[in-house]
Design a protein around this motif. Structure first.
Motif, PDB file in Angstrom:
ATOM      1  N   ASP A  18      24.197  20.063 -11.426  1.00 14.82           N
ATOM      2  CA  ASP A  18      25.186  19.344 -10.631  1.00 14.82           C
ATOM      3  C   ASP A  18      24.545  18.664  -9.428  1.00 14.82           C
ATOM      4  O   ASP A  18      24.891  17.525  -9.083  1.00 14.82           O
ATOM      5  CB  ASP A  18      26.281  20.300 -10.152  1.00 14.82           C
ATOM      6  N   THR A  19      23.604  19.364  -8.794  1.00 13.08           N
ATOM      7  CA  THR A  19      22.914  18.766  -7.650  1.00 13.08           C
ATOM      8  C   THR A  19      22.070  17.581  -8.091  1.00 13.08           C
ATOM      9  O   THR A  19      22.064  16.524  -7.440  1.00 13.08           O
ATOM     10  CB  THR A  19      22.021  19.813  -6.960  1.00 13.08           C
ATOM     11  N   ALA A  20      21.357  17.723  -9.199  1.00 14.33           N
ATOM     12  CA  ALA A  20      20.565  16.612  -9.716  1.00 14.33           C
ATOM     13  C   ALA A  20      21.459  15.415 -10.039  1.00 14.33           C
ATOM     14  O   ALA A  20      21.112  14.265  -9.743  1.00 14.33           O
ATOM     15  CB  ALA A  20      19.782  17.060 -10.958  1.00 14.33           C
ATOM     16  N   TYR A  21      22.607  15.687 -10.640  1.00 12.22           N
ATOM     17  CA  TYR A  21      23.559  14.620 -10.963  1.00 12.22           C
ATOM     18  C   TYR A  21      23.994  13.884  -9.694  1.00 12.22           C
ATOM     19  O   TYR A  21      24.109  12.649  -9.684  1.00 12.22           O
ATOM     20  CB  TYR A  21      24.753  15.236 -11.683  1.00 12.22           C
ATOM     21  N   ALA A  58      16.496   6.773 -12.015  1.00  7.61           N
ATOM     22  CA  ALA A  58      17.161   7.750 -11.149  1.00  7.61           C
ATOM     23  C   ALA A  58      17.080   9.174 -11.674  1.00  7.61           C
ATOM     24  O   ALA A  58      17.053  10.133 -10.888  1.00  7.61           O
ATOM     25  CB  ALA A  58      18.621   7.354 -10.936  1.00  7.61           C
ATOM     26  N   SER A  59      17.057   9.364 -13.009  1.00  2.00           N
ATOM     27  CA  SER A  59      17.086  10.736 -13.538  1.00  2.00           C
ATOM     28  C   SER A  59      15.812  11.504 -13.187  1.00  2.00           C
ATOM     29  O   SER A  59      15.872  12.672 -12.777  1.00  2.00           O
ATOM     30  CB  SER A  59      17.301  10.729 -15.055  1.00  2.00           C
ATOM     31  N   ILE A  68      25.011   9.703 -18.406  1.00  7.91           N
ATOM     32  CA  ILE A  68      24.120  10.770 -17.925  1.00  7.91           C
ATOM     33  C   ILE A  68      24.671  12.126 -18.355  1.00  7.91           C
ATOM     34  O   ILE A  68      25.872  12.394 -18.264  1.00  7.91           O
ATOM     35  CB  ILE A  68      23.980  10.715 -16.391  1.00  7.91           C
ATOM     36  N   ASP A  69      23.784  12.993 -18.793  1.00  8.81           N
ATOM     37  CA  ASP A  69      24.133  14.314 -19.310  1.00  8.81           C
ATOM     38  C   ASP A  69      23.486  15.375 -18.428  1.00  8.81           C
ATOM     39  O   ASP A  69      22.254  15.475 -18.350  1.00  8.81           O
ATOM     40  CB  ASP A  69      23.624  14.427 -20.756  1.00  8.81           C
ATOM     41  N   LYS A  70      24.310  16.177 -17.757  1.00  9.40           N
ATOM     42  CA  LYS A  70      23.786  17.225 -16.876  1.00  9.40           C
ATOM     43  C   LYS A  70      22.971  18.262 -17.661  1.00  9.40           C
ATOM     44  O   LYS A  70      22.029  18.853 -17.115  1.00  9.40           O
ATOM     45  CB  LYS A  70      24.929  17.925 -16.144  1.00  9.40           C
ATOM     46  N   LEU A  83      19.436  16.949 -17.906  1.00  7.55           N
ATOM     47  CA  LEU A  83      18.771  17.103 -16.606  1.00  7.55           C
ATOM     48  C   LEU A  83      18.326  18.545 -16.403  1.00  7.55           C
ATOM     49  O   LEU A  83      17.185  18.805 -15.972  1.00  7.55           O
ATOM     50  CB  LEU A  83      19.714  16.696 -15.480  1.00  7.55           C
ATOM     51  N   SER A  84      19.211  19.489 -16.721  1.00  4.60           N
ATOM     52  CA  SER A  84      18.890  20.905 -16.521  1.00  4.60           C
ATOM     53  C   SER A  84      17.785  21.376 -17.449  1.00  4.60           C
ATOM     54  O   SER A  84      16.929  22.178 -17.056  1.00  4.60           O
ATOM     55  CB  SER A  84      20.147  21.759 -16.730  1.00  4.60           C
ATOM     56  N   ALA A  85      17.790  20.894 -18.688  1.00  4.59           N
ATOM     57  CA  ALA A  85      16.735  21.286 -19.641  1.00  4.59           C
ATOM     58  C   ALA A  85      15.381  20.855 -19.131  1.00  4.59           C
ATOM     59  O   ALA A  85      14.410  21.632 -19.140  1.00  4.59           O
ATOM     60  CB  ALA A  85      17.017  20.675 -21.013  1.00  4.59           C
ATOM     61  N   ALA A  86      15.285  19.615 -18.671  1.00  4.45           N
ATOM     62  CA  ALA A  86      14.004  19.121 -18.160  1.00  4.45           C
ATOM     63  C   ALA A  86      13.624  19.817 -16.864  1.00  4.45           C
ATOM     64  O   ALA A  86      12.485  20.274 -16.690  1.00  4.45           O
ATOM     65  CB  ALA A  86      14.085  17.607 -17.950  1.00  4.45           C
TER      66      ALA A  86
END
Length: 337
Positions: free
Chosen positions: A48-51, A153-154, A313-315, A318-321
């Motif tokens: 969520d923070t990364a998003y 951005a990701s 965008i898929d949270k 982002l979390s997996a990476a």
């Protein structure tokens, strides 16, 4: 970044691959651990923070090098790093020449955690966005700058969330963060002869690196397009050529972190990206990138289009990476010096 053929690739000198160092007697390298050993994270990545960091960047508009959006994004990255306790936050300003023969101002950003530790790794992302949506199916969009939610951005968002975690939980090794400019200003036609038109900020940085030849980071990890919907990260071709042991390590850690579905342990595409120039400069670097999309066979469908926006965008991606990279960092045991 750009897609390229594997034909005519020149292998690195054997010395480039001699990156490994002796581990201290207190533990073994992660590559010796069994896949069945589930990792208990030392720090928990927050998708969520990364998003939210992606939303922050998109609010500046396109981040084309030399633009106001690019400057605002640079200031945002610098201020966020300082807020998260980073040391030696600096901006490297310079000028590069594009494939259109234009002079382009650039600014690379760097920061460190535990700068006193000699044994280091470097994490990299580009924060600029492509000036043209030249892969958009609508011709009227092809001269517009892309939003760059995923492509730009990701990777930045993941690094900023990693920075937040590094400020809270200190790893055994030192970590440098590098945010490069002008990665996506390359020529899309004539792929096989235009590789040097991409990654201009990184090419400038490697010519002016803040490291002595005997104090380079042990290895690097580049994060690029890590936020796509249902993203799958295959083993990128050049990453395997330059740093296969690092790919083995990271993909093993991903599997033991519960992300084996996202990190596919099969060869993906070959991508002209920042990691090539870092590897050639003596820092073996891998690229975590979606390079074998189920639909396109290469990059995500939003690549270099106006659809590269927040709704795509898929949270979970982002979390997996992010969690995989965090687990990699915290699994490292400091090399003896």
């Amino acid at each position: 970044m750009n897609y390229t053929s594997v034909a005519g690739i020149i292998l690195l000198a054997a010395g480039l691959l001699a990156w490994s160092c002796k581990q201290s007697a207190s533990g073994n390298s992660d590559t010796n651990m069994k896949e069945s050993n589930i990792i208990a994270p030392a720090a928990k990545f927050n998708g969520d923070t990364a998003y939210s960091y992606i939303k922050n960047q998109l609010a500046f508009g396109p981040r084309v090098p030399g633009s106001e959006g690019n400057r605002l994004c640079r200031d945002f990255i610098v201020n966020t790093l300082k807020r998260h306790g980073a040391s030696n936050v600096s901006v490297q300003e310079g000028e590069v020449v594009t494939f259109t023969k234009e002079k382009l101002p650039i600014a690379n950003i760097m920061a460190s955690y535990s700068p006193e530790v000699k044994d280091r790794v470097i994490l990299v992302a580009h924060y600029d966005t492509r000036p043209w949506a030249d892969s958009d199916e609508r011709e009227e969009n092809r001269l517009k700058p892309i939003p760059g939610a995923n492509d730009g951005a990701s990777g930045v968002a993941v690094l900023l969330e990693i920075a937040r975690q590094l400020n809270t939980t200190k790893p055994h090794i030192g970590v440098d963060l590098l945010f490069v400019d002008a990665e996506d200003y390359g020529q899309s036609s004539g792929f096989f002869n235009q590789d040097d038109s991409w990654c201009l900020g990184t090419q400038y940085w490697v010519k002016n690196m803040p490291y002595a030849s005997d104090s380079l980071p042990r290895y690097g990890i580049l994060l690029d397009m890590v936020g796509g919907m249902d993203a799958k990260f295959h083993r990128e071709y050049f990453s395997d050529r330059y740093a296969s042991r690092i790919v083995d390590k990271v993909w093993s850690i991903a599997s033991r972190s519960g992300y084996g579905e996202q990190f596919v342990n099969k060869t993906g595409g070959s991508v002209v990206d920042d990691h090539i120039f870092l590897s050639e400069a003596g820092i073996p670097t891998i690229d975590i990138i979606e390079s074998k999309n189920d639909v396109t066979g290469t990059f995500p469908q939003t690549w270099h289009t106006m659809d590269d926006d927040l709704k795509n965008i898929d949270k979970t991606s982002l979390s997996a990476a992010g969690q995989t990279v965090l687990n990699t960092i915290y699994s490292e045991i400091r090399c003896e010096k």
